[in-house]
Design an enzyme around this catalytic site. Structure first.
Site, PDB file in Angstrom:
ATOM      1  CG  ASP A  24     -23.567  40.892   0.987  1.00 23.99           C
ATOM      2  OD1 ASP A  24     -23.933  41.898   0.840  1.00 23.99           O
ATOM      3  OD2 ASP A  24     -22.788  40.197   0.075  1.00 23.99           O
ATOM      4  CE  LYS A  56     -13.738  40.487   1.646  1.00 27.73           C
ATOM      5  NZ  LYS A  56     -14.818  41.189   2.416  1.00 27.73           N
ATOM      6  CG  ASP A  78     -20.007  38.561   7.690  1.00 30.42           C
ATOM      7  OD1 ASP A  78     -19.198  38.552   6.925  1.00 30.42           O
ATOM      8  OD2 ASP A  78     -21.320  38.368   7.462  1.00 30.42           O
ATOM      9  CG  ASP A 131     -17.677  41.470   4.275  1.00 30.82           C
ATOM     10  OD1 ASP A 131     -17.487  41.449   3.172  1.00 30.82           O
ATOM     11  OD2 ASP A 131     -18.666  40.666   4.932  1.00 30.82           O
ATOM     12  CB  THR A 135     -17.890  43.638  -0.623  1.00 30.56           C
ATOM     13  OG1 THR A 135     -18.768  42.577  -0.712  1.00 30.56           O
ATOM     14  CG2 THR A 135     -18.237  44.472  -1.768  1.00 30.56           C
ATOM     15  CG  ASN A 136     -14.324  38.119  -1.610  1.00 28.62           C
ATOM     16  OD1 ASN A 136     -13.527  39.124  -1.813  1.00 28.62           O
ATOM     17  ND2 ASN A 136     -14.309  37.131  -0.841  1.00 28.62           N
ATOM     18  CD  GLN A 137     -20.737  41.713  -4.021  1.00 28.02           C
ATOM     19  OE1 GLN A 137     -21.892  40.967  -4.593  1.00 28.02           O
ATOM     20  NE2 GLN A 137     -20.857  41.662  -2.570  1.00 28.02           N
ATOM     21  CE1 TYR A 169     -22.554  35.019  -4.681  1.00 28.15           C
ATOM     22  CE2 TYR A 169     -24.204  33.202  -5.206  1.00 28.15           C
ATOM     23  CZ  TYR A 169     -22.797  33.586  -5.165  1.00 28.15           C
ATOM     24  OH  TYR A 169     -21.951  32.587  -5.064  1.00 28.15           O
TER      25      TYR A 169
END
Length: 173
Positions: A11, A101, A126, A9, A52-54, A21
């Site tokens: 962040d 995710k 995390d 992941d 990563t989710n954005q 963000y």
């Protein structure tokens, strides 16, 4: 044996999580120990893949180009050891996506691309949704980085940092 990977992941694992963000290059700060950890994992033969989710993209808060700028900073800081950086730009309030995710499409795409044996691979995240995505994809070893939220039942281990997770991975390889 097929290739092994460590799915990461972004962040809160690789860079400081601003909670609102992280997309401005000036705000993108690689966490202490991350370059060393990634170098160690790469030297041990792992593919290193960011997933990563954005959601800020779907919400119109920032662009995919800004995400790519942050990823370029991450690559530079870590000696260009990352094999791939996948991001899911969707958010359920705007659009549905199997990439986001806790769904596992980013992991599955990377596994197919690099011929990864998921059962022999690791995921470090995390949030519970990170571990859920890894579990859904069949990743064999799931590590939760403490801090953002409690470890869910999907994660096998909990560590304080990527450097600590790397020691665990290398001692179990």
């Amino acid at each position: 044996m097929k290739n092994r990977a460590v799915f990461l992941d972004r962040d809160g694992v690789l860079n400081q999580d601003r909670w609102d963000y992280t997309y401005r290059p000036d705000d993108f700060v690689v966490l202490p120990g991350v370059p060393e950890a990634l170098q160690q994992l790469k030297a041990a033969g792992y593919h290193l893949i960011v997933v990563t989710n954005q959601a800020g993209i779907a919400k119109g808060l920032y662009t995919a180009a800004e995400v790519r700028q942050c990823h370029a900073i991450l690559q530079e800081a870590c000696g260009h050891v990352l094999d791939a950086l996948y991001f899911a730009p969707g958010h359920p309030s705007v659009s549905e996506s199997l990439s986001r995710k806790p769904d596992s499409l980013m992991i599955e795409r990377a596994a197919a691309r690099f011929g990864v044996a998921l059962a022999h691979s690791w995921l470090v995240g995390d949030t519970r949704r990170d571990a859920q995505a890894g579990h859904k994809a069949g990743v064999g070893h799931l590590i939760h980085i403490a801090g953002r939220e409690p470890k869910g039942p999907e994660a096998h281990w909990e560590t304080a940092s990527l450097l600590e997770a790397t020691a665990l991975i290398l001692s179990n390889s």
